[in-house]
Motif scaffolding. Structure first.
Motif, short mmCIF file in Angstrom:
data_model
loop_
_atom_site.label_atom_id
_atom_site.label_comp_id
_atom_site.label_asym_id
_atom_site.label_seq_id
_atom_site.Cartn_x
_atom_site.Cartn_y
_atom_site.Cartn_z
N PRO A 24 0.81 -1.22 0.00
CA PRO A 24 0.00 0.00 0.00
C PRO A 24 0.85 1.27 0.00
O PRO A 24 1.97 1.29 0.50
CB PRO A 24 -0.81 -0.12 1.30
CG PRO A 24 -0.02 -1.01 2.18
CD PRO A 24 0.80 -1.91 1.30
N LEU A 25 0.24 2.34 -0.52
CA LEU A 25 0.91 3.64 -0.53
C LEU A 25 1.21 4.09 0.91
O LEU A 25 2.16 4.83 1.16
CB LEU A 25 0.00 4.66 -1.23
CG LEU A 25 0.61 6.00 -1.58
CD1 LEU A 25 1.77 5.84 -2.54
CD2 LEU A 25 -0.44 6.92 -2.20
N PHE A 26 0.40 3.61 1.85
CA PHE A 26 0.61 4.02 3.25
C PHE A 26 1.95 3.55 3.80
O PHE A 26 2.43 4.07 4.81
CB PHE A 26 -0.52 3.50 4.12
CG PHE A 26 -1.80 4.23 3.86
CD1 PHE A 26 -1.94 5.54 4.25
CD2 PHE A 26 -2.84 3.60 3.21
CE1 PHE A 26 -3.11 6.23 3.99
CE2 PHE A 26 -4.01 4.28 2.94
CZ PHE A 26 -4.15 5.60 3.33
N SER A 27 2.55 2.56 3.13
CA SER A 27 3.88 2.15 3.59
C SER A 27 4.85 3.31 3.44
O SER A 27 5.76 3.48 4.25
CB SER A 27 4.36 0.94 2.79
OG SER A 27 3.53 -0.16 3.08
N ILE A 28 4.65 4.11 2.39
CA ILE A 28 5.51 5.29 2.20
C ILE A 28 5.26 6.28 3.34
O ILE A 28 6.21 6.84 3.90
CB ILE A 28 5.25 5.93 0.82
CG1 ILE A 28 5.75 4.98 -0.28
CG2 ILE A 28 5.94 7.28 0.72
CD1 ILE A 28 5.55 5.53 -1.68
N THR A 29 3.99 6.46 3.68
CA THR A 29 3.67 7.36 4.80
C THR A 29 4.38 6.89 6.06
O THR A 29 4.97 7.69 6.80
CB THR A 29 2.15 7.34 5.07
OG1 THR A 29 1.46 7.23 3.83
CG2 THR A 29 1.73 8.57 5.82
N ARG A 30 4.30 5.59 6.29
CA ARG A 30 4.94 5.05 7.49
C ARG A 30 6.45 5.25 7.45
O ARG A 30 7.06 5.58 8.47
CB ARG A 30 4.66 3.55 7.62
CG ARG A 30 3.27 3.23 8.07
CD ARG A 30 3.07 1.71 8.16
NE ARG A 30 1.67 1.37 8.33
CZ ARG A 30 1.03 1.41 9.49
NH1 ARG A 30 1.68 1.73 10.58
NH2 ARG A 30 -0.25 1.10 9.55
N MET A 31 7.03 5.05 6.27
CA MET A 31 8.48 5.24 6.21
C MET A 31 8.83 6.71 6.46
O MET A 31 9.82 7.00 7.14
CB MET A 31 9.06 4.80 4.86
CG MET A 31 10.57 5.09 4.76
SD MET A 31 11.39 4.26 3.43
CE MET A 31 10.91 5.30 2.08
#
Lengths: 668, 244, 249
Positions: free
Chosen positions: C231-238
């Motif tokens: 998911p794109l949210f993995s980028i948010t998390r990173m």
């Protein structure tokens, strides 16, 4: 063809067990494993061997160079661990990255005798199941060690961050797998192999970044350099530039996987190949039990002549799916229109206590039998139904989706059929090869300094591998066994001659490699490598596949040399050798299959018993089941190369069963 | 044979090299850091725009009220602050934010363009209009700001240009066709910029979350619409004669 | 089953420093049951028989898990379905279609030949910190640390990345944020990964930047193209992990 009995100085007895004459081979001295401390009880042997192993002074380790070929579970784990210990490692893979080795495609899980379920599992039970599952053709000492080490593997992988499936309480989940009655299989959804491989790859990457492993991706080993009887290096081709390079070391480890792709259609990766082990065999490493190949019962059937490979559906599907074919031959009604009473749930009928969970070889053969009777389903009648209708009624669609959703999706993507509505069609396919380079307890081949680990060796699975045991063996060899035994070899090495590019042995190996490539490139024939590969594979599948017989094997043994000759006359490889040339790579691999296939058939012909994945139609019980012949064949067949087209030498390693007493397997 | 092998004992210490560059430097050097700078500076500018827009709406209260408000901004905080101090503080903060925003955007754009040197032969529309127009939209807004300052702050390009009579200056600008066109186009660009920029900043600062995503996107759209409508209402009011 | 006739326009480039061009081939007799790569095999068999060099493309497992294959098909990384090129089937196309096939395009993924690109930058990003330091033999008993199921699931979801590079190919900026994020989130989610949490994030992001990948403009093409649904949210998390790492020094 006749048996030529020309023992090179040893005492031999002919293998005459009633089937008349064999193809040409000679019988040489028996071989034996001399490394396992047999005078120690089996549960103590590995500890004893570890203690007996000589150690290399940590300060001296970086002076030792080790070559590792392959970066799958075995190779990746070995490369990382050896580098952690301080050895200098040169590692090779043909893929563009070590992360892509075919271990990555293993779906189901990895066995370990943790007994977290308190369901009566133990190291001894895993040992027992593996010896029995291998149909009593594996070495007890090795198998027991595998079971012992299995426990450490899970610890190691968890520490690396492998995301195994967990319960809500945060502890590891397990499932029962492949006809085993304890729940000892750890898994990461349907991608266990991927997760374990990435764990090893990450550990390896850490060592590469630290400069302790020199990684050579897109580089394929094409020959072994043997000096004074010891493995001292390899010849490899840079697949991007075509450059032939030589690499030297104090020991060479082959972790290049199995040879299932000799069949053309298999569940192996397209580029998995036998070249590293076969060329090592040509340099003196014995090849053991080449006819022991495993057929996985639940693969997606081929859809046409264009089929390039087969895709496996995890064995776990058999936990809830029911396998059936129509009772009537040629029944072409859609499956949902065939009423219950006109269906034959043949595994449940034939094997009431194990039902759909019988071992792989039995499930595969049963599928072949019903298809041979004309009751197969789907295009060409090469398939059986794997039906979840009952499971969906019993568990609900949600629960089935939670457990098997990703597998169903994969099936639907490939076949465009919805398994929730229509039963899946499956058919057996070549999946794994139990045979491989002969190794002793130290995983050392018959060439000193040459080690073989993982699927590349023959050691632990006998004539049949249990589900979820391949991952276990690869990691056991790579993380825990090889680093001990290789250290012992290096510690005892003493002063050895320096080998470089000018050494005659090196030059000889390099010219063998370049001559062969040149022969392939310069032969302006009219057939593609793929066409030869398909023809050889079809022949092998027909005559040396799920069921074998004397006449068929002899037919194959006559055809293969002719096909090999045709290969060298008619092969055409476009392009040059000085750049990326995938046709050349394939042609080169097929040239080895042309030799290996012959040895497989010969091994299958000489072993007139049925055992595990090797089913000889002549050797069955009155009710048609496989029948072993322990009196004549309780041995591993280690073959010595004597030249292509020449009679190989058979070295037998007698197998002793002091703990698990051979019984005829019965799953009825 | 190739490969430089570092001896084991050296390796042991190689992972811990002692002094690291300061976090701020690391931040500015990394792509994520530059994005963070853009997110934070964008946030400051957005806050300013909200206040600015609300202030603009005072124009509907008539000339006296609007001009008094403008004057109040100049004398705010007296006698603790001197005249115009607040405005200068705000201007310094805004200028810093604008420069940081533009420099980071400029550097990132150069990196991004270099990271995709060859285009696909088979082109395809990618992403939403708002996302695709971030760069050009940003350029338009930057040019607008220059014009806007010359027009209504310094009065250099204002048709009337009388100091101390902002209401009348505004009406003068929006009595010209080009004044309206420039302003409305720029405000539409601003709306699009905020719509992607607000959500994007939340992503960059790591405050987005699957459960928060819809709310954030709705807020972004709401802010974009409110600001655009609020700003554009002034020229429209002048054009329609509501404000004159 | 009706066979299709297709027009293929394929990027052909003899070597890293050679010029390349889209080359047109007509291919007859394509079965809808074929995978996309089997369709290319068919073309290559014909080219080989004619003595022409086959189209080079990376492929291996052909089961969608090794991450070797990757090509941009009609402008989409891995083609129109959300899967890998090897698992894309020709039933997604129709008779008479024109199909454009191009290599991944990114400065950090130079073309080696035809559709084959160099993705070794990914390996170097992993080498910079995409691991948990746990030398063989040092591991504690597996059940010593319970991992909350939520953390285990988050880790798994991100660990599914196959490193194919579709995210980079699809991103208009050629950014490797999704790839890097998947590994950072996988390992940082687990208690075993906690000791190296900050250094891992810092080092992997630095390595990613050093390889010449572009930055993230939150376009979201990467997550749309990802065959494994990272998911794109993995980028948010990173991003969050990165800022946290910098705060902690």
């Amino acid at each position: 063809m006749t048996t030529t009995e020309q023992p090179p100085g040893g005492t031999t007895t002919p293998t005459g067990t009633g089937s008349g004459t064999y193809a040409d081979f000679t019988v040489g001295d028996p071989v034996a494993d001399t490394r396992a401390p047999l005078d120690t009880p089996i549960a103590e042997r590995w500890r004893q061997r570890t203690f007996d192993a000589k150690l290399v002074n940590p300060a001296n380790r970086r002076k030792h160079t080790v070559i590792v070929v392959g970066t799958g579970l075995a190779g990746g784990a070995a490369g990382a661990t050896l580098a952690e210990q301080g050895y200098r490692v040169l590692q090779f893979c043909y893929q563009d990255s070590p992360r892509r080795a075919h271990s990555i495609a293993a779906q189901g899980g990895i066995n370990a005798a943790k007994n977290y379920r308190n369901d009566g599992d133990s190291v001894y039970r895993l040992f027992y199941d593996t010896v029995k599952g291998g149909d009593f053709r594996a070495r007890e000492s090795n198998v027991h060690r595998l079971a012992e080490v299995s426990v450490q593997i899970i610890d190691q992988c968890v520490a690396q961050g492998v995301p195994f499936a967990r319960e809500y309480g945060g502890l590891l989940d397990t499932r029962s797998f492949g006809g085993v009655q304890v729940s000892r299989t750890f898994y990461a959804r349907g991608q266990t192999g991927q997760q374990l491989l990435l764990g090893a790859y990450q550990a390896l990457s850490r060592q590469i970044a630290a400069g302790r492993v020199e990684m050579h991706p897109r580089t394929e080993m094409l020959d072994l350099i043997v000096v004074d009887g010891r493995a001292r290096g390899i010849v490899a081709r840079d697949l991007l530039t075509g450059r032939i390079d030589t690499y030297f070391a104090d020991a060479v480890v082959l972790a290049s996987g199995g040879y299932g792709n000799v069949f053309y259609l298999s569940t192996n990766a397209k580029n998995s190949n036998a070249t590293a082990i076969w060329r090592a065999h040509r340099r003196g490493a014995h090849f053991a039990n080449p006819c022991f190949t495993q057929i996985h019962p639940t693969c997606i059937p081929r859809s046409g002549d264009h089929q390039s490979k087969l895709t496996l559906m995890s064995e776990s599907l058999r936990n809830d799916g029911r396998i059936w074919v129509p009772k009537r031959k040629g029944d072409e009604r859609p499956p949902r229109e065939i009423p219950e009473e006109e269906r034959d749930y043949y595994l449940e009928r034939l094997y009431p206590s194990f039902g759909n969970l019988v071992p792989r070889d039995i499930a595969s053969r049963a599928a072949k039998n019903v298809c041979d009777e004309g009751r197969g389903v789907g295009p060409g009648g090469q398939g059986v139904y794997l039906d979840f209708a009952e499971a969906i009624r019993r568990m609900g669609r949600e629960a089935v989706a939670a457990k098997y959703g990703n597998l169903f999706d994969m099936y639907e993507r490939i076949t465009a059929e919805d398994p929730y509505e229509v039963p899946m069609r499956t058919y057996p396919a070549i999946h794994y090869t139990m045979g491989g380079l002969w190794v002793d307890y130290d995983l050392q081949t018959s060439v000193p300094g040459l080690f073989a680990i993982g699927e590349a060796n023959f050691s632990d699975h006998g004539a049949n591998r249990l589900g979820a045991s391949a991952l276990m063996q690869g990691l056991a060899d790579g993380y825990f066994v090889l680093p001990v035994t290789l250290g012992d070899y290096l510690a005892r090495l003493g002063g050895i001659e320096r080998v470089d590019a000018d050494h005659p042995a090196t030059q000889e190996a390099v010219s063998f490699v370049t001559d062969r490539l040149y022969a392939l490139l310069s032969n302006n024939g009219d057939r593609t490598p793929d066409s030869f590969h398909r023809e050889l594979g079809t022949l092998l599948w027909d005559e040396c596949g799920m069921a074998r017989n004397d006449a068929g094997l002899r037919k194959a043994l006559e055809r293969i040399p002719a096909l090999r000759e045709e290969f060298w006359e008619r092969i055409r490889v476009p392009g040059s050798g000085e750049a990326l040339n995938q046709s050349l790579e394939q042609a080169n691999r097929v040239s080895d299959y042309m030799e290996l296939a012959e040895l497989m058939c010969l091994d299958a012909l000489h072993r007139t018993e049925s055992c595990g994945g090797h089913f000889r139609e002549e050797s069955r019980t009155p009710d048609g089941e496989a029948m072993r012949d322990d009196d004549a064949f309780s041995y591993a067949a280690a073959w010595e190369y004597t030249g292509t087209g020449n009679a190989p030498v058979l070295h037998r390693e007698a197998l002793e069963f002091a703990y698990v007493h051979p019984t005829q397997r019965s799953y009825a | 044979m190739t490969g430089a092998f570092i001896p084991l004992d050296v390796m042991a210490s190689a992972t811990d090299t002692g002094r690291r560059p300061s976090s701020l430097r690391v931040l500015w050097r990394s792509t994520i850091g530059k994005k963070t700078v853009m997110a934070v500076s964008g946030g400051i500018l957005l806050l300013y725009l909200i206040v600015h827009m609300l202030g603009n709406l005072k124009i509907f209260a008539g000339s006296t009220s609007f001009n008094e408000y403008a004057e109040w901004l100049r004398v705010f905080g007296e006698p603790a602050l001197g005249e115009g101090w607040l405005l200068w503080v705000v201007r310094v903060v805004l200028l810093t934010a604008v420069i940081a925003h533009i420099v980071a955007a400029w550097q990132l754009s150069r990196l991004d363009i270099r990271a995709r040197p060859v285009k696909y032969a088979h082109g395809r529309r990618r992403a939403t209009y708002a996302t695709r127009t971030m760069r050009w939209g940003g350029v338009i807004i930057a040019l607008f700001v220059v014009w806007h300052i010359l027009d209504l702050t310094t009065g250099h390009v204002n048709p009337l240009g009388e100091e101390g009579r902002p209401y009348e200056n505004v009406v003068a600008t929006f009595s010209t066709w080009y004044g309206n066109t420039i302003y409305i186009v720029a405000m539409l660009a601003l709306g699009l910029h905020i719509r992607h920029g607000f959500w994007s900043a939340a992503q960059t600062l790591g405050v987005n979350h699957p459960r928060r995503d819809r709310a954030l996107k709705a807020t972004a759209t709401g802010l974009a619409v409110a600001l655009t409508v609020g700003f554009v209402s002034v020229p429209i009011a002048v054009m329609t004669g509501i404000v004159s | 089953m009706t066979l299709m006739k297709l027009t293929l326009r394929i990027w052909r480039q003899a070597g890293p420093d050679e010029p390349g061009a889209m080359t047109t081939y007509e291919l007859d007799g394509v079965s809808p049951e074929m995978s996309f790569l089997e369709m290319l095999d068919t073309l290559n068999e014909r080219l080989s028989a004619e003595g022409e060099e086959p189209v080079a493309f990376d492929h291996d497992c052909r089961e969608g898990i090794c991450g070797s294959c990757g090509m941009v098909i009609n402008g989409d990384a891995h083609g129109p379905e959300r899967t890998t090129a090897c698992q894309l089937h020709m039933r997604s196309f129709s008779d008479g279609d024109v199909i454009d096939i191009e290599p991944w395009r990114a400065g950090a993924f130079p073309v080696i030949k035809d559709l084959v690109v160099d993705r070794s930058a990914f390996d170097r990003i992993i080498g910079a910190g995409g691991y948990i330091t746990a030398p063989t033999g040092s591991a504690p008993e597996a059940h010593a640390t319970a991992v909350p199921k939520e953390a285990a699931d988050l880790a798994f979801e991100n660990a599914e990345c196959i490193g194919c590079g579709a995210c980079v190919a699809a991103c208009p900026n050629g950014s490797a944020m999704l790839f890097t994020a998947a590994k950072v989130v996988h390992l940082n989610a687990l208690p075993q990964g906690a000791p190296e949490r900050e250094s891992r994030t810092r080092e992997m992001v630095a390595a990613m930047d050093a390889e010449g990948f572009g930055g993230c403009t939150n376009v979201g093409e990467c997550a749309t193209a990802c065959p494994k649904g990272i998911p794109l949210f993995s980028i948010t998390r990173m991003n969050r992990e990165y800022l946290r790492a910098l705060r902690k020094g």
